[in-house]
Design an enzyme around this catalytic site. Structure first.
Site, PDB file in Angstrom:
ATOM      1  N   HIS A  33       0.840  -1.213   0.000  1.00 43.04           N
ATOM      2  CA  HIS A  33       0.000   0.000   0.000  1.00 43.04           C
ATOM      3  C   HIS A  33       0.870   1.256   0.000  1.00 43.04           C
ATOM      4  CE1 HIS A  33      -2.888  -2.849   2.113  1.00 43.04           C
ATOM      5  NE2 HIS A  33      -3.661  -2.348   1.156  1.00 43.04           N
ATOM      6  N   GLY A 143      -3.535  -1.412  -6.978  1.00 44.01           N
ATOM      7  CA  GLY A 143      -2.461  -2.399  -7.121  1.00 44.01           C
ATOM      8  C   GLY A 143      -2.775  -3.423  -8.201  1.00 44.01           C
ATOM      9  N   LYS A 144      -1.710  -3.843  -8.916  1.00 46.36           N
ATOM     10  CA  LYS A 144      -1.892  -4.873  -9.947  1.00 46.36           C
ATOM     11  C   LYS A 144      -2.098  -6.254  -9.343  1.00 46.36           C
ATOM     12  CE  LYS A 144       0.782  -2.990 -13.798  1.00 46.36           C
ATOM     13  NZ  LYS A 144       1.913  -3.289 -14.692  1.00 46.36           N
ATOM     14  N   LYS A 145      -1.846  -6.393  -8.035  1.00 49.00           N
ATOM     15  CA  LYS A 145      -2.068  -7.707  -7.431  1.00 49.00           C
ATOM     16  C   LYS A 145      -3.537  -8.108  -7.598  1.00 49.00           C
ATOM     17  CE  LYS A 145      -2.395  -8.929  -3.021  1.00 49.00           C
ATOM     18  NZ  LYS A 145      -3.501  -9.922  -3.032  1.00 49.00           N
ATOM     19  N   ASP A 146      -4.421  -7.127  -7.454  1.00 44.22           N
ATOM     20  CA  ASP A 146      -5.846  -7.380  -7.705  1.00 44.22           C
ATOM     21  C   ASP A 146      -6.110  -7.039  -9.167  1.00 44.22           C
ATOM     22  OD1 ASP A 146      -6.841  -8.056  -4.963  1.00 44.22           O
ATOM     23  OD2 ASP A 146      -5.936  -6.119  -4.542  1.00 44.22           O
ATOM     24  N   LEU A 180       2.703  -9.251  -1.183  1.00 44.36           N
ATOM     25  CA  LEU A 180       2.222  -8.716   0.092  1.00 44.36           C
ATOM     26  C   LEU A 180       0.706  -8.558   0.031  1.00 44.36           C
ATOM     27  CD1 LEU A 180       4.866  -6.060   1.207  1.00 44.36           C
ATOM     28  CD2 LEU A 180       4.887  -8.547   1.421  1.00 44.36           C
TER      29      LEU A 180
END
Ligand code: PAF
Length: 274
Positions: A33, A143-146, A180
């Site tokens: 974040h 974020g690109k994680k989502d 993370l």
């Protein structure tokens, strides 16, 4: 950092500000974040973060009640990161009446994560549109994680002609490759040691694709089998087109490999762009 809980107070505080960049979160902030907050600074001169655990995007069996709430720590991290404003509404501030008008994303909301979390992306799109209307940013960072969430928000912003630049923030990883996530905190020590396997399996698929392997189904199954043997319960491992998350008909387009799998009771997601 100014902190506001009420919509009217935040609006008054932001009145006349230009160059607002917005980073919405559900709190329990980690280095991923904070990296989004830092990236936000490059897209404007006022950084506004929000913390709100959005009930609308949690299903009946999801972890809404046990979702970690760490407000004091989060405020300290945001202050240290140089964030200018924090919007932290209560449920009654943001949803003073039942949120009956909602954003219904198209078919993309029913694939991958959407297949396993019905209604999730409707809840995300609804709260994000509402937050956009409150903050009125010129840019927003997700974020690109989502990955699928980022795509839903990008498409919504484009189709509804919102004057907001949607920026995709790179995923931050632990040294062993684990992306993370606030949900990593649910993992036992043993599960935490096992968790990087998800990223390793995605990397194996990436390497095989780079070497010219075209049988996406075989690669997905190999990864899924390896996870199963190691005790995971997998929702999906999927090679998709970056542009719209459809099943690729060739390997000559930008691809992304995505996965969601459960270790014990913790559901982890990850992806790699090829
Ligand atoms: O990614 C998240 O933390 C949430 O889905 C978001 C974008 C803050 C909406 O509640």
């Amino acid at each position: 950092m100014q902190i506001h809980a009420r919509i009217a107070d935040l609006r008054a505080a932001l009145k006349g500000r230009t160059g607002v960049v917005f980073v919405p979160t559900m709190g329990n902030l980690h280095a991923g974040h904070i990296s989004l907050m830092e990236q936000a600074r490059a897209h404007g001169n006022t950084v506004v973060a929000s913390i709100f655990v959005n009930r609308l995007q949690f299903g009946p069996n999801d972890d809404f009640d046990k979702y970690p709430r760490t407000f004091e720590d989060d405020c300290a991290k945001l202050t240290a990161a140089g964030v200018d404003f924090l919007f932290a509404p209560t449920e009654t501030d943001l949803y003073p009446e039942p949120q009956e008008y909602q954003v219904e994303p198209p078919a993309i909301q029913n694939v991958l994560d959407g297949e396993f979390r019905p209604g999730h992306f409707r809840g995300v799109a609804t709260v994000v549109l509402k937050l956009f209307n409150i903050v009125q940013p010129q840019a927003a960072v997700f974020g690109k994680k989502d990955y699928q969430q980022l795509m839903v928000i990008r498409n919504m912003t484009r189709q509804l002609a919102l004057p907001i630049n949607i920026v995709g923030g790179e995923t931050v990883r632990a040294d062993d490759g684990l992306a993370l996530s606030s949900r990593n905190g649910y993992l036992s020590l043993e599960e935490r040691a096992e968790a990087p396997r998800l990223n390793r399996e995605l990397k194996k698929i990436r390497d095989a694709l780079k070497q010219g392997e075209m049988d996406f189904g075989k690669l997905e199954k190999q990864a899924q089998d390896a996870l199963t043997v190691a005790g995971w319960k997998t929702d999906y491992v999927a090679v998709r087109q970056q542009s719209d998350l459809s099943i690729p008909t060739s390997a000559n387009v930008p691809l992304v490999v995505l996965a969601a799998s459960r270790l014990g009771t913790t559901r982890l997601i990850d992806n790699i762009e090829i």
